[in-house]
Structures are given as C-alpha cells and as structure tokens.
Design a protein around this motif. Structure first.
Motif, PDB file in Angstrom:
ATOM      1  N   ARG A 754       6.051  32.138  82.958  1.00 56.53           N
ATOM      2  CA  ARG A 754       7.206  32.244  82.248  1.00 56.53           C
ATOM      3  C   ARG A 754       7.957  31.236  83.152  1.00 56.53           C
ATOM      4  N   ALA A 755       9.040  30.448  82.662  1.00 60.13           N
ATOM      5  CA  ALA A 755       9.946  29.807  83.128  1.00 60.13           C
ATOM      6  C   ALA A 755      11.152  29.529  82.280  1.00 60.13           C
ATOM      7  N   LEU A 756      12.341  29.838  83.010  1.00 61.12           N
ATOM      8  CA  LEU A 756      13.665  29.518  82.557  1.00 61.12           C
ATOM      9  C   LEU A 756      14.432  28.661  83.290  1.00 61.12           C
ATOM     10  N   TYR A 757      14.592  27.330  82.878  1.00 60.57           N
ATOM     11  CA  TYR A 757      15.568  26.547  84.025  1.00 60.57           C
ATOM     12  C   TYR A 757      16.845  26.205  83.554  1.00 60.57           C
ATOM     13  N   ASP A 758      17.942  26.172  84.204  1.00 62.69           N
ATOM     14  CA  ASP A 758      19.262  25.750  83.901  1.00 62.69           C
ATOM     15  C   ASP A 758      19.494  24.327  84.598  1.00 62.69           C
ATOM     16  N   LEU A 759      20.014  23.452  83.759  1.00 66.72           N
ATOM     17  CA  LEU A 759      20.110  22.045  84.259  1.00 66.72           C
ATOM     18  C   LEU A 759      21.612  22.020  84.872  1.00 66.72           C
ATOM     19  N   ASN A 760      22.264  22.994  84.829  1.00 69.38           N
ATOM     20  CA  ASN A 760      23.704  22.989  85.458  1.00 69.38           C
ATOM     21  C   ASN A 760      23.601  23.333  86.824  1.00 69.38           C
ATOM     22  N   ASP A 761      23.020  24.520  87.136  1.00 66.71           N
ATOM     23  CA  ASP A 761      22.713  25.115  88.436  1.00 66.71           C
ATOM     24  C   ASP A 761      21.370  25.376  88.603  1.00 66.71           C
ATOM     25  N   ARG A 762      20.429  24.805  89.372  1.00 67.83           N
ATOM     26  CA  ARG A 762      19.290  24.953  89.262  1.00 67.83           C
ATOM     27  C   ARG A 762      18.707  26.254  90.064  1.00 67.83           C
ATOM     28  N   ARG A 763      19.772  26.681  90.835  1.00 65.09           N
ATOM     29  CA  ARG A 763      19.567  28.002  91.744  1.00 65.09           C
ATOM     30  C   ARG A 763      19.496  29.123  90.704  1.00 65.09           C
ATOM     31  N   ARG A 764      19.768  29.204  89.720  1.00 66.45           N
ATOM     32  CA  ARG A 764      19.552  30.064  88.519  1.00 66.45           C
ATOM     33  C   ARG A 764      18.263  30.093  87.770  1.00 66.45           C
ATOM     34  N   SER A 765      17.684  28.974  87.874  1.00 63.84           N
ATOM     35  CA  SER A 765      16.403  28.746  87.146  1.00 63.84           C
ATOM     36  C   SER A 765      15.286  30.273  87.854  1.00 63.84           C
ATOM     37  N   ARG A 766      14.402  30.643  86.732  1.00 59.25           N
ATOM     38  CA  ARG A 766      13.761  31.721  86.944  1.00 59.25           C
ATOM     39  C   ARG A 766      12.257  31.338  86.737  1.00 59.25           C
ATOM     40  N   LEU A 767      11.502  32.201  87.461  1.00 58.55           N
ATOM     41  CA  LEU A 767       9.843  32.134  87.039  1.00 58.55           C
ATOM     42  C   LEU A 767       9.184  33.245  87.343  1.00 58.55           C
ATOM     43  N   VAL A 768       8.060  33.575  86.823  1.00 58.81           N
ATOM     44  CA  VAL A 768       7.129  34.478  87.163  1.00 58.81           C
ATOM     45  C   VAL A 768       5.721  34.175  86.530  1.00 58.81           C
ATOM     46  N   VAL A 769       4.692  34.574  87.506  1.00 59.64           N
ATOM     47  CA  VAL A 769       3.285  34.495  87.061  1.00 59.64           C
ATOM     48  C   VAL A 769       2.701  35.889  86.676  1.00 59.64           C
ATOM     49  N   SER A 770       1.537  35.979  86.042  1.00 54.30           N
ATOM     50  CA  SER A 770       1.009  37.269  85.531  1.00 54.30           C
ATOM     51  C   SER A 770       0.375  37.904  86.504  1.00 54.30           C
ATOM     52  N   SER A 771       0.077  37.602  87.722  1.00 51.98           N
ATOM     53  CA  SER A 771      -0.267  38.418  88.931  1.00 51.98           C
ATOM     54  C   SER A 771       0.637  38.438  90.130  1.00 51.98           C
ATOM     55  N   GLY A 772       0.113  37.561  90.984  1.00 53.97           N
ATOM     56  CA  GLY A 772       0.860  37.442  92.337  1.00 53.97           C
ATOM     57  C   GLY A 772       0.407  36.179  93.040  1.00 53.97           C
ATOM     58  N   GLN A 773       0.882  35.829  94.040  1.00 54.64           N
ATOM     59  CA  GLN A 773       0.569  34.675  94.829  1.00 54.64           C
ATOM     60  C   GLN A 773      -0.824  34.649  95.593  1.00 54.64           C
ATOM     61  N   SER A 774      -1.324  35.701  95.919  1.00 52.67           N
ATOM     62  CA  SER A 774      -2.491  35.889  96.768  1.00 52.67           C
ATOM     63  C   SER A 774      -3.564  36.092  95.826  1.00 52.67           C
ATOM     64  N   GLY A 775      -4.672  35.726  96.210  1.00 55.01           N
ATOM     65  CA  GLY A 775      -5.949  36.031  95.733  1.00 55.01           C
ATOM     66  C   GLY A 775      -6.725  37.165  96.351  1.00 55.01           C
ATOM     67  N   LEU A 776      -6.280  37.660  97.711  1.00 55.19           N
ATOM     68  CA  LEU A 776      -6.797  38.787  98.371  1.00 55.19           C
ATOM     69  C   LEU A 776      -6.347  40.150  97.726  1.00 55.19           C
ATOM     70  N   PRO A 777      -7.180  40.908  97.219  1.00 59.85           N
ATOM     71  CA  PRO A 777      -6.727  42.143  96.702  1.00 59.85           C
ATOM     72  C   PRO A 777      -6.151  43.139  97.725  1.00 59.85           C
ATOM     73  N   PHE A 778      -6.116  42.831  98.902  1.00 59.35           N
ATOM     74  CA  PHE A 778      -5.307  43.761  99.975  1.00 59.35           C
ATOM     75  C   PHE A 778      -4.060  43.263 100.271  1.00 59.35           C
ATOM     76  N   SER A 779      -3.746  41.952  99.664  1.00 60.12           N
ATOM     77  CA  SER A 779      -2.497  41.454 100.054  1.00 60.12           C
ATOM     78  C   SER A 779      -1.167  42.268  99.299  1.00 60.12           C
ATOM     79  N   ARG A 780      -0.053  42.139 100.013  1.00 59.04           N
ATOM     80  CA  ARG A 780       0.847  42.697  99.091  1.00 59.04           C
ATOM     81  C   ARG A 780       1.462  41.926  98.092  1.00 59.04           C
ATOM     82  N   HIS A 781       0.825  40.708  98.161  1.00 56.45           N
ATOM     83  CA  HIS A 781       1.441  39.686  97.123  1.00 56.45           C
ATOM     84  C   HIS A 781       0.221  39.376  96.029  1.00 56.45           C
TER      85      HIS A 781
END
Length: 815
Positions: A754-781
């Motif tokens: 999911r993504a929400l983009y602000d074309l006035n101030d990109r620092r306010r843009s938001r993202l999220v994925v459905s799991s986390g960044q890491s493919g390692l099951p013992f990673s905190r991410h």
C-alpha cells in the motif's frame, strides 16, 4: 550425582549446545548492516542506511553504484526469493523440489520465457545492459565474498545459491507479465466447456461485463465438434497446484486486482495532488515487494522494488509519484494447430504446411533421472500442449494426435521484457507527468493502468502492447482458433499513443480498479473480460463524498471493507428459510448486516459461506465436480451467480442429477443450511461468537515450507483480516479447501503493498508491505510490517534521517 540428575544434566547440556549452535547460525545468516565492507566491483563508496523498519536508503555517486547497492541488499535480505525467481523463469524447479514440480517445469520450458529472455539480452540497449550488469554485480559480489551462512531454505533443501545473470532479470519480468495475464485460461475453459455445453450456455456461465451484450462469435462449440477436437470422453483437467511446492503458473485471480486513485490540487487539502495505490497479488512470506530508496546523480527514487529487478517498480521521486493497476487486456490467443498426419513434424498454415521449430529440453529432477522432451513452436508461438496431458490441453481422443495448441502472447515478443524494463528506468527518472506518459510508450507487457501525478497535474494511461484482430475474426479472441485460417491472425497492434488515457479531468480525480477503462466510443478492442466494477464504484463513492481529501482520508479508503457485491446478493440470503437449529440466530445477524465485511463480525462469515455453497449448488452439476473444484481456485463465478439468482433462472438452479426440480429459492435455503452446518463444525454452536477474521486470515505462504506442516509455523505468516474480493481493501477468500491446510475462506490474495503519496511534501508519503523486509524467519524485520499492514498503518516512504544502521561498501583492493 544420581543417574536421573546426570541424564537431566546431559539433556540440558545438549539443549544448550543446540541453542548455541542455532544462535550462532542465525547470527551468521543475518546480513551485516553496520560498519565498512570492502566489496569487489564497487567503484566509489556506497552508503546503505537502514531505518527502524529495515528499509535501506542507498546513497551512491553514480546510478550504476546505486543499482549495484540494490542488488547487494536484495541478496542480503531476499536471497531465497531471488533463487526461486530465477528457477521459475528458467523452468528449473524440479532440481530443487523433485518430481512434484516436473509438470510445471515442462510447461515453463515449453512456454520459453527463459529462451525469450536470452534473445532479448542479445539485443538489449547499452543503457539496459549497464543497469542489469550493475545490479547483477551487486548480487554476485555478496554471494562471492559476504554470504557467511546460507538462508535456511538452502540448508534444508541441500542447495547452493547460484550466481545471478542479467537474463534472470529479463526472465522474471516476463513471469510477472504471466502472473498478470490469464486470458489463455479463459479461452481454454471455453473449449473444455464446449465439449458438453452449448455456446449460448457458456456465455451465461462466463457473462460479459455488466451492462454489455456478449460478443457475437461463431458457435465455437459446434466448431470444435466438427473439427473432432474431442474424443468420446473428456477427462477433467489435472492441475499442478495440488502437488507443487508453490504455483508459479497461477494467473491473475478473478475477483481481485488492484486499486489506484488520485486527486488534483483543487481536491486536496494541500493544494497539490495526492495519489494512492495498492496492487493485489499473491501474499507471500516474504512479500513480493521490497521497499528501498535510491539516491544518486539523476536518480532519486523511493518505493517498492522487486527482488530480481533493479528498478523501483512503484513509487515516488523528487517530481512525480505513480502507481499501477492491471488492465488485463486480451493479449493472449490460443491456436489449434492442425498436424500433418502423414508427416507429424509439420503443421498447417494459410500458405501450406510448415515445419515445427523444435528444441530439446532436459529437466533435472531431484531424486530421480533427468526427463527430456521436445518443445515445439509454430508461427504463432510455443506449443503449450507439449507440456500437458491431452485432457489438460483440452484435446482428447484423436484430437490429441491431430492437433496441438499454440500460444500467441505479446510478452514473448523479442523486445517485450527488455522494453518494459527500459520504461521502468524512465519512470524512475521522469520529472513530469508529460515525461512519464511519453516513457510509458515503451511498456509492452504487462499492460497496466498507470496513474501518475506531479505538483500540478494528474494522468491515467493504460500502457502496453495490445493486438489488433481482423474484422472477420469471428471468435474475437474468446476461444481457441484454427491456426490454419488467416482471418484469426493478428494484423498489428494498437498504436502506443492510442491506448486509453485521461489527463487532468475537470472533476479533479482519477481512479482505476481493473474495471473497463474506456467508454463505448473507444475505437479499439482491448478485452471483454474486465473485473466486476464494485471496487471502482466504491472508490468513486468515497472520492466524491467530500470536497477535499488528505492522506488520512486516502488511508481510510484503503481500509474500507464495505462490499457492494455483498449488498447485491444480501436480500436473497436474508430471504432464505433453512430448516436448521441455528437459522434464527443467523438470520438476525444477516438482517442487521450492512455489507461491511469486518473481521470481528459473524454476518460476513455466514454470508460468505452461503455464497460459496450456493455457487456450488447452482453450477457444480453443469461443470462436473472435478472441473468445478479446480476452477474455484481462480474463478468465483460471482457475476454469473448474481444474474442467475436475480432472474430466478431454474435452468441453472435445478440440479440435473436429481429428480425434483429445484428453484433458486430452494437452492438458497439449502445453501444456508450447508453454511450453518459447516460453520457450526468450525466455530461452535454459539453464532454470537462466530468471527469472520477467525476463518478469514491473511495467509502469506512460504515457498515451499508452507507445504511442510512441521516447518510452516516458522516460515508462514498469518493475521486476521476483514474485506472480501470486492471491497477496496480487497481480501479474496479461498472458495475451495486449500490444498495444504484443507481450510476455506483463507485470504491468499490481497494488497501486497500500500502506498500514499503527497506531491506537496514527499516526506509525508507513506508505504507498507504485507510482511517485512527480510526473508529470514529469525530476523526482526521478517514480519514487523504485517500487523501494521493489517490494521491500515504505514511506514515513512522517505528516510527521516534517523536511520538505525549504516553500512558503507568500499572498493576492495586487489591483492
């Protein structure tokens, strides 16, 4: 010390040693994310800063080093995912997973995605070569010198990671086009149904888009019978999904898709455009997407990358933001090729007999000997029936020896994937809506509804290569056509400047949700099989419900679970009168139900189970139990069900296998009885305690360890969610018992990003994925974004400067 104490002490010691070994292994398998690493191939220092969510910001002095850095972090965090992407595109799954993957490998080899990728790499542009070679070098530099311990999948399966190649990236681009296009399956289904069902009835089962009439075609059921395509008995098709460790052949699932919408500055609280996007794909552990930010001269972009590709596929740069939904045009045609019975190496064309092109394929199979077969190709494309049983190919009896099925598909053109990658690079660098739209002409496949905004403008362009068909093509691409007749060939392509588009509409907003993207005045045929428009209608309701929008209102929209499709059938569920002890309690909840598919409600669970059983009772006898069960893996038949129930069509509601004549009303009653029996067994007798979210869990499947019960709990991810296939927060429930768990109602396709983009101030843009960044099951991410994703929360798209970890890659001195 007594013997019992000695034994306990010994066991404790062994457990401590095992725990220590596991901890040491985990520490070695986790990537190095801080300090300085000398890395071969680095030209100038590359700084990789990871934030609290594990999202890297890659800062480099050249785009080539930025792409190198992206390859390096993909290998650090998603090495097993890279390996599976490589093997899928090359048709090399059986090497890792054994005989269960052989059928899929045969199909992938026959399809020839890898062969097409090799041809495309041979004629790639200099710019594309530089990008892919730099990205490949980053992956391979990590493999060569910095992989301290293999991820657990490699260890458990006894595999070594292989070096990446640029051809692997081109091949994976082709497989993503495959994932987002399933027209060939609809054609094949029509041919299979035609063996036992007249064409007019098939049109009712697979109806046209709401408000449209069926395309006028010739009677293809009669055509196939006249050709002798079928033998005396049609065997139900066997599917690979039942035994595969995962299913790379599954095409886009009917009933789901993706959303994007944008408002112009005059409809935004900021005075500048806002843009939202959430692509709906198979949920995985890890997610298909990997969030990253690339900063280098001429390259300043953040968003969703995909392991295997060196670009930000969906995201934002300093000037624009963009998001895609699938157009799903008809860019695949199946052809029945007539084989010369006196010389089977030839097939018929409008100009006489041609020789099949052939190549020998050898598939290595773990645990058994190699399997070889001859893959054939006609002037239309690969012969996919070479990789299938005759029944699976839709050909039986003498038809299986007299004919073959070939596939014409735009994504196998010799420039398709490479040109699409070049378009992606141009999107990353575009500085305006106009520049983005111009760059979209390079996109070939998959065709996407590309929504883009800059500080002043918004635009929606459906970009991709779409075939033109002859006016005398009386099958319209809906069903397999005789390959020896010239009128069924493609005559060209829709000009890239004439695909559907809309710029800066007066209403101040644009949106797409896989619905029909053009009006009746549009001169070209794209497809007749658009997704049902419920999500688009709900998006339009919410966009027009307030004069000004914010990122917060967009976030609320992305979490919306009101199902307009539910409201259409709900009166028939409310009118059902089953003879069941729980009927009164269930009906009280259905009477108060407003169509919101909330996770904590009982009514969504009751309604969903009722629809599922009603669909079975109405259509199973016509399709046959086996074909019906297999089709429910990807097709809900919801549009056909709605029309049957609304017109009280007894020709469908009556069960042909029984003597009494059933009505649609009696079918609705029986379906609710079935549903209550099932739910009572699953969630107990107290209807007040039933919960949609208990059954409807987002299941992020791990490839392949979701198929191994002892390992699934460590690798697979689950979380309760609301929604259904037709809500903006799309969460399609499984309609047939899952092949691994036996469960129904699981949510396996949804907003993977999911993504929400602000074309006035990109620092306010938001993202999220459905799991986390890491493919390692013992990673905190590994799964730290999943619950945030489930409750509709986000992480920052751009770094706020508070990064937790900093790693600098420096040039490795030569010995």
């Amino acid at each position: 010390m007594s013997w019992p104490k000695r034994i306990l002490l010994g066991l404790a010691t062994l457990l401590a040693i095992a725990a220590g070994a596991a901890g040491l292994y985990a520490s070695q398998a986790l990537p190095v994310t801080q300090g300085t690493l000398p890395v071969a191939g680095v030209k100038a220092n590359i700084v990789i800063e990871r934030d609290a969510h594990g999202i890297p910001t890659i800062r480099a002095r050249s785009p080539q080093d930025a792409w190198f850095g992206l390859g390096f972090v993909h290998a650090q965090d998603r090495l097993w995912q890279l390996e599976t992407h490589k093997r899928i595109a090359a048709g090399r799954l059986a090497e890792a997973f054994g005989p269960s993957a052989l059928e899929t490998d045969r199909f992938l080899r026959a399809l020839g995605v890898r062969a097409s990728a090799e041809r495309q790499w041979g004629q790639a542009s200099l710019e594309l070569r530089e990008m892919l070679e730099a990205y490949t070098a980053g992956i391979n530099a990590y493999l060569a010198d910095h992989l301290r311990a293999r991820p657990p999948e490699f260890v458990l399966l006894g595999l070594q990671p292989e070096p990446w190649t640029p051809v692997d990236s081109i091949g994976w681009t082709g497989m993503m086009a495959w994932d987002l296009g399933g027209n060939w399956q609809a054609e094949l289904l029509r041919m299979r149904l035609a063996a036992s069902m007249p064409t007019a009835r098939i049109r009712q089962l697979l109806p046209p888009y709401p408000g449209e009439e069926p395309l006028e075609t010739q009677d293809y059921a009669a055509l196939y019978k006249a050709l002798g395509v079928y033998g005396p008995e049609v065997v139900p098709p066997r599917t690979a999904q039942a035994t595969l460790p995962f299913d790379p052949l599954a095409a886009n699932v009917e009933g789901t898709g993706s959303n994007n919408w944008a408002v112009a500055g005059k409809r935004s609280v900021t005075g500048r455009p806002l843009l939202a996007n959430d692509p709906h794909l198979k949920l995985g552990s890890p997610a298909l997407w990997y969030l990253a930010r690339l900063e280098a001269p001429g390259l300043h972009v953040a968003g969703a990358t995909m392991p295997g590709l060196p670009i930000v596929v969906l995201g934002q740069n300093r000037d624009i933001a963009w998001g895609f939904t699938n157009t799903a045009p008809d860019v695949q045609d199946l052809y029945i090729e007539r084989i010369d019975q006196s010389q089977p190496s030839r097939y018929e064309t409008p100009d006489g007999w041609n020789d099949f092109e052939t190549r020998e394929e050898t598939i290595r199979v773990k645990g058994q000997g190699d399997v070889s077969f001859t893959a054939r190709r006609t002037r239309h494309g690969p012969v996919i029936s070479d990789a299938q049983t005759p029944a699976t190919a839709g050909l039986t009896g003498q038809g299986a020896t007299r004919y073959a099925l070939a596939l014409r598909w735009t994504a196998l053109d010799d420039d398709a994937a490479a040109s699409s990658l070049e378009a992606g690079l141009a999107f990353n660098r575009a500085t305006s809506v106009a520049g983005f739209v111009a760059a979209s002409r390079k996109n070939v496949a998959p065709m996407q509804n590309m929504l883009v905004a800059d500080a002043e403008r918004i635009a929606l362009v459906s970009a991709g290569r779409v075939p033109l068909r002859s006016p005398d093509n009386d099958l319209k691409g809906l069903a397999p056509a005789p390959g020896w007749l010239a009128r069924y060939g493609w005559t060209g392509f829709v000009p890239a400047t004439e695909t559907p588009r809309e710029l800066d509409p007066a209403r101040g907003w644009l949106a797409s949700a896989n619905q029909r993207v053009h009006g009746p005045e549009y001169p070209h045929f794209l497809t007749s099989e658009w997704t049902l428009p419920y999500r688009q209608q709900r998006i339009e309701q919410l966009l027009t419900a307030r004069p000004l929008h914010s990122l917060d209102s967009f976030a609320t929209m992305q979490s919306d679970v009101l199902s307009l499709a539910t409201l259409r059938l709900l009166p028939y569920a409310q009118a059902a009168r089953p003879d069941h002890a729980l009927a009164e309690a269930a009906q009280r909840r259905l009477k108060a139900f407003d169509g919101s598919m909330t996770a904590d409600g009982a009514a969504p669970l009751i309604f969903s189970a009722w629809v599922r059983h009603l669909t079975r009772r109405v259509f199973e006898d016509d399709l046959g139990p086996d074909l019906f069960a297999r089709q429910l893996g990807s097709r809900s038949f919801r549009d056909a069900l709605e029309r049957v129930v609304e017109r009280d069509d007894r020709s469908w509601c009556d069960d042909q296998r029984t003597r009494p004549i059933e009505t649609c009303s009696s079918r609705a009653d029986a379906a609710l009885t079935d549903a209550l029996d099932e739910l009572q067994a699953r969630q107990g007798r107290d209807v007040a305690q039933w919960r949609w979210g208990e059954a409807h869990q987002a299941r992020a499947e791990h490839r392949p360890f979701s198929r191994v019960p002892a390992l699934a709990r460590f690798f697979e991810l689950r979380v309760p969610v609301g929604g259904d296939a037709f809500t903006i927060n799309a969460a399609r429930p499984t309609l047939w018992p899952d092949g691994t768990t036996g469960e129904v109602d699981l949510n396996e396709h949804g907003p993977s990003f999911r993504a929400l983009y602000d074309l006035n101030d990109r620092r306010r843009s938001r993202l999220v994925v459905s799991s986390g960044q890491s493919g390692l099951p013992f990673s905190r991410h590994h799964a730290d974004q999943m619950r945030r994703w489930a409750r509709g929360a986000y992480v920052p798209a751009w770094s706020d400067g508070g990064d937790e970890e900093r790693l600098t890659l420096v040039a490795k001195s030569r010995p």
